[in-house]
Scaffold this motif. Structure first.
Motif, PDB file in Angstrom:
ATOM      1  N   THR A 148      50.373  86.055  85.644  1.00  0.00           N
ATOM      2  CA  THR A 148      49.936  87.360  86.159  1.00  0.00           C
ATOM      3  C   THR A 148      51.094  88.181  86.697  1.00  0.00           C
ATOM      4  O   THR A 148      50.910  89.351  87.050  1.00  0.00           O
ATOM      5  CB  THR A 148      48.898  87.158  87.278  1.00  0.00           C
ATOM      6  N   ASP A 149      52.276  87.578  86.792  1.00  0.00           N
ATOM      7  CA  ASP A 149      53.451  88.298  87.289  1.00  0.00           C
ATOM      8  C   ASP A 149      54.703  87.670  86.711  1.00  0.00           C
ATOM      9  O   ASP A 149      54.656  86.642  86.018  1.00  0.00           O
ATOM     10  CB  ASP A 149      53.497  88.295  88.817  1.00  0.00           C
ATOM     11  N   LEU A 150      55.832  88.315  87.005  1.00  0.00           N
ATOM     12  CA  LEU A 150      57.104  87.785  86.551  1.00  0.00           C
ATOM     13  C   LEU A 150      57.531  86.592  87.390  1.00  0.00           C
ATOM     14  O   LEU A 150      57.081  86.411  88.524  1.00  0.00           O
ATOM     15  CB  LEU A 150      58.179  88.874  86.633  1.00  0.00           C
ATOM     16  N   GLY A 151      58.415  85.762  86.827  1.00  0.00           N
ATOM     17  CA  GLY A 151      58.986  84.679  87.602  1.00  0.00           C
ATOM     18  C   GLY A 151      58.453  83.312  87.213  1.00  0.00           C
ATOM     19  O   GLY A 151      57.563  83.165  86.363  1.00  0.00           O
ATOM     20  N   LEU A 152      59.024  82.304  87.892  1.00  0.00           N
ATOM     21  CA  LEU A 152      58.709  80.914  87.587  1.00  0.00           C
ATOM     22  C   LEU A 152      57.450  80.465  88.319  1.00  0.00           C
ATOM     23  O   LEU A 152      57.275  80.727  89.504  1.00  0.00           O
ATOM     24  CB  LEU A 152      59.884  80.018  87.988  1.00  0.00           C
ATOM     25  N   ASP A 153      56.582  79.781  87.603  1.00  0.00           N
ATOM     26  CA  ASP A 153      55.375  79.168  88.175  1.00  0.00           C
ATOM     27  C   ASP A 153      55.463  77.660  87.961  1.00  0.00           C
ATOM     28  O   ASP A 153      55.993  77.190  86.952  1.00  0.00           O
ATOM     29  CB  ASP A 153      54.112  79.712  87.512  1.00  0.00           C
ATOM     30  N   SER A 154      54.922  76.914  88.905  1.00  0.00           N
ATOM     31  CA  SER A 154      54.940  75.452  88.777  1.00  0.00           C
ATOM     32  C   SER A 154      53.614  74.870  89.222  1.00  0.00           C
ATOM     33  O   SER A 154      52.876  75.477  90.006  1.00  0.00           O
ATOM     34  CB  SER A 154      56.086  74.845  89.600  1.00  0.00           C
ATOM     35  N   SER A 155      53.332  73.663  88.703  1.00  0.00           N
ATOM     36  CA  SER A 155      52.086  72.986  89.047  1.00  0.00           C
ATOM     37  C   SER A 155      52.321  71.482  89.093  1.00  0.00           C
ATOM     38  O   SER A 155      53.276  70.965  88.489  1.00  0.00           O
ATOM     39  CB  SER A 155      50.994  73.301  88.018  1.00  0.00           C
ATOM     40  N   GLN A 156      51.442  70.800  89.817  1.00  0.00           N
ATOM     41  CA  GLN A 156      51.458  69.349  89.890  1.00  0.00           C
ATOM     42  C   GLN A 156      50.035  68.833  89.707  1.00  0.00           C
ATOM     43  O   GLN A 156      49.130  69.244  90.430  1.00  0.00           O
ATOM     44  CB  GLN A 156      52.008  68.854  91.223  1.00  0.00           C
ATOM     45  N   LEU A 157      49.878  67.933  88.734  1.00  0.00           N
ATOM     46  CA  LEU A 157      48.586  67.291  88.526  1.00  0.00           C
ATOM     47  C   LEU A 157      48.678  65.880  89.092  1.00  0.00           C
ATOM     48  O   LEU A 157      49.417  65.038  88.572  1.00  0.00           O
ATOM     49  CB  LEU A 157      48.232  67.243  87.040  1.00  0.00           C
ATOM     50  N   GLU A 158      47.942  65.618  90.181  1.00  0.00           N
ATOM     51  CA  GLU A 158      47.937  64.302  90.798  1.00  0.00           C
ATOM     52  C   GLU A 158      46.820  63.465  90.179  1.00  0.00           C
ATOM     53  O   GLU A 158      45.649  63.841  90.225  1.00  0.00           O
ATOM     54  CB  GLU A 158      47.751  64.408  92.310  1.00  0.00           C
ATOM     55  N   ILE A 159      47.220  62.316  89.623  1.00  0.00           N
ATOM     56  CA  ILE A 159      46.286  61.426  88.922  1.00  0.00           C
ATOM     57  C   ILE A 159      46.167  60.141  89.725  1.00  0.00           C
ATOM     58  O   ILE A 159      47.146  59.406  89.877  1.00  0.00           O
ATOM     59  CB  ILE A 159      46.782  61.130  87.491  1.00  0.00           C
ATOM     60  N   VAL A 177      50.057  58.921  90.093  1.00  0.00           N
ATOM     61  CA  VAL A 177      51.077  59.443  89.179  1.00  0.00           C
ATOM     62  C   VAL A 177      50.974  60.960  89.198  1.00  0.00           C
ATOM     63  O   VAL A 177      49.876  61.526  89.161  1.00  0.00           O
ATOM     64  CB  VAL A 177      50.878  58.917  87.749  1.00  0.00           C
ATOM     65  N   VAL A 178      52.130  61.639  89.272  1.00  0.00           N
ATOM     66  CA  VAL A 178      52.181  63.096  89.322  1.00  0.00           C
ATOM     67  C   VAL A 178      52.808  63.613  88.038  1.00  0.00           C
ATOM     68  O   VAL A 178      53.896  63.177  87.643  1.00  0.00           O
ATOM     69  CB  VAL A 178      52.984  63.583  90.540  1.00  0.00           C
ATOM     70  N   ALA A 179      52.113  64.552  87.389  1.00  0.00           N
ATOM     71  CA  ALA A 179      52.631  65.222  86.194  1.00  0.00           C
ATOM     72  C   ALA A 179      52.954  66.669  86.559  1.00  0.00           C
ATOM     73  O   ALA A 179      52.077  67.425  86.981  1.00  0.00           O
ATOM     74  CB  ALA A 179      51.610  65.160  85.061  1.00  0.00           C
ATOM     75  N   LEU A 231      44.745  69.359  90.812  1.00  0.00           N
ATOM     76  CA  LEU A 231      45.803  70.257  90.361  1.00  0.00           C
ATOM     77  C   LEU A 231      46.260  71.160  91.508  1.00  0.00           C
ATOM     78  O   LEU A 231      45.439  71.817  92.158  1.00  0.00           O
ATOM     79  CB  LEU A 231      45.307  71.109  89.190  1.00  0.00           C
ATOM     80  N   TYR A 232      47.551  71.173  91.749  1.00  0.00           N
ATOM     81  CA  TYR A 232      48.160  72.051  92.741  1.00  0.00           C
ATOM     82  C   TYR A 232      49.131  72.984  92.011  1.00  0.00           C
ATOM     83  O   TYR A 232      49.891  72.553  91.137  1.00  0.00           O
ATOM     84  CB  TYR A 232      48.914  71.251  93.795  1.00  0.00           C
ATOM     85  N   ALA A 233      49.109  74.277  92.396  1.00  0.00           N
ATOM     86  CA  ALA A 233      49.951  75.265  91.723  1.00  0.00           C
ATOM     87  C   ALA A 233      50.469  76.287  92.720  1.00  0.00           C
ATOM     88  O   ALA A 233      49.881  76.506  93.788  1.00  0.00           O
ATOM     89  CB  ALA A 233      49.173  75.961  90.606  1.00  0.00           C
ATOM     90  N   THR A 234      51.584  76.915  92.366  1.00  0.00           N
ATOM     91  CA  THR A 234      52.148  77.976  93.196  1.00  0.00           C
ATOM     92  C   THR A 234      51.249  79.208  93.139  1.00  0.00           C
ATOM     93  O   THR A 234      50.477  79.401  92.192  1.00  0.00           O
ATOM     94  CB  THR A 234      53.554  78.334  92.700  1.00  0.00           C
ATOM     95  N   LEU A 235      51.376  80.052  94.175  1.00  0.00           N
ATOM     96  CA  LEU A 235      50.551  81.260  94.256  1.00  0.00           C
ATOM     97  C   LEU A 235      51.281  82.456  93.642  1.00  0.00           C
ATOM     98  O   LEU A 235      52.501  82.604  93.806  1.00  0.00           O
ATOM     99  CB  LEU A 235      50.200  81.547  95.717  1.00  0.00           C
ATOM    100  N   PRO A 236      50.542  83.320  92.965  1.00  0.00           N
ATOM    101  CA  PRO A 236      49.125  83.177  92.602  1.00  0.00           C
ATOM    102  C   PRO A 236      48.936  82.051  91.595  1.00  0.00           C
ATOM    103  O   PRO A 236      49.820  81.816  90.770  1.00  0.00           O
ATOM    104  CB  PRO A 236      48.787  84.533  91.985  1.00  0.00           C
TER     105      PRO A 236
END
Length: 268
Positions: free
Chosen positions: A216-227, A237-239, A181-186
């Motif tokens: 934990t804060d305002l704004g857009l967060d995104s993540s990628q799950l690499e399978i 495959v990336v979700a 799992l990869y995600a934006t900071l924080p």
């Protein structure tokens, strides 16, 4: 073809009868020599092969059983692709000689394929020879749903969950070797710790991967799950999942009292 020559011999004499002698002379024409093609086997079944690992091979033998040279003029496939052929070991076959053609099948995924391999020649009776071909590919097939998901605004500090479903549509076990799992900071996304790898999913079965989101804060967060799996076509495959943090909403209720109501109050 027979040609007949009739000789009439007329005999004159004291007799009132005439003698007629018929003599037949047989002339036999020279029989035309021709090639005669024989192909074996007449049907090719590669059976079940593991996609990405096994390659099926089969040799076709062509024999000239005639009395003149056999010329091989062409070859190819009708129907589905996925089969290959080599060039003939020779294209001119004297009487009694043979040639060979190698056929191969390399499946790419879970599949069933059929085709017809044809050979053309100067055989006057059988100018085209057809050979039916079948083959089966065995493989796991991964299906991820959803590959993209958006979570609506979530109050900061509150938690929401979303599921990513992994399904095996093939006929062999699907092995998930990595879930990264990869995600934006924080990093406001986290993967449920109850799921570990390697993860084995049987044919026709599925597993859910649970993701947690706590903004934990305002704004857009995104993540990628690499399978990462052993699917030969889609090993990675990336979700993707997007979400947004927001403040609590403040709601003010206004009430208007239309009339004054008299109330008797008793103090004890």
């Amino acid at each position: 073809m027979l040609k007949h020559l009739m000789l009439l011999l007329l005999t004159a004499g004291c007799s009132d009868h005439t003698l007629v002698h018929k003599v037949y002379v047989e002339d036999t024409a020279v029989e035309e020599l021709a090639p005669d093609i024989i192909v074996t086997p007449s049907y090719v079944d590669f059976g079940h092969l593991q996609a990405g690992n096994d390659i099926g091979e089969q040799t076709i033998t062509i024999i000239n059983a005639g009395q003149a040279d056999l010329e091989l003029t062409g070859q190819g496939f009708y129907g589905q692709s996925g089969f290959l052929s080599s060039t003939p070991s020779k294209t001119t076959l004297a009487p009694g000689e043979s040639a060979s053609i190698d056929l191969s099948y390399d499946p790419t995924t879970y599949e069933q394929k059929s085709s017809t391999f044809y050979i053309t020649s100067n055989d006057p009776d059988e100018a085209v020879v057809d050979i039916p071909i079948t083959g089966y590919g065995d493989a796991p097939v991964i299906n991820v749903d959803p590959t993209y998901n958006h979570i609506g605004p979530e109050d900061i500090g509150c938690e929401t969950e979303t599921e990513i479903n992994i399904q095996n549509l093939g006929n062999l076990d699907l092995e998930i070797s990595s879930l990264q799992l990869y995600a934006t900071l924080p990093p406001d996304f986290s993967q449920d710790s109850s799921t570990s790898v390697p993860l084995i999913i049987a044919p026709g079965s599925n597993e859910n991967i649970l993701l947690h989101y706590i903004p934990t804060d305002l704004g857009l967060d995104s993540s990628q799950l690499e399978i990462v799996s052993n699917d030969p076509v889609n090993p990675l495959v990336v979700a993707e999942t997007d979400a947004e943090g927001a403040y609590y909403d403040t709601i003010t209720d206004l009430f208007e009292q239309a009339a004054i109501v008299k109330v008797d109050i008793l103090f004890v």
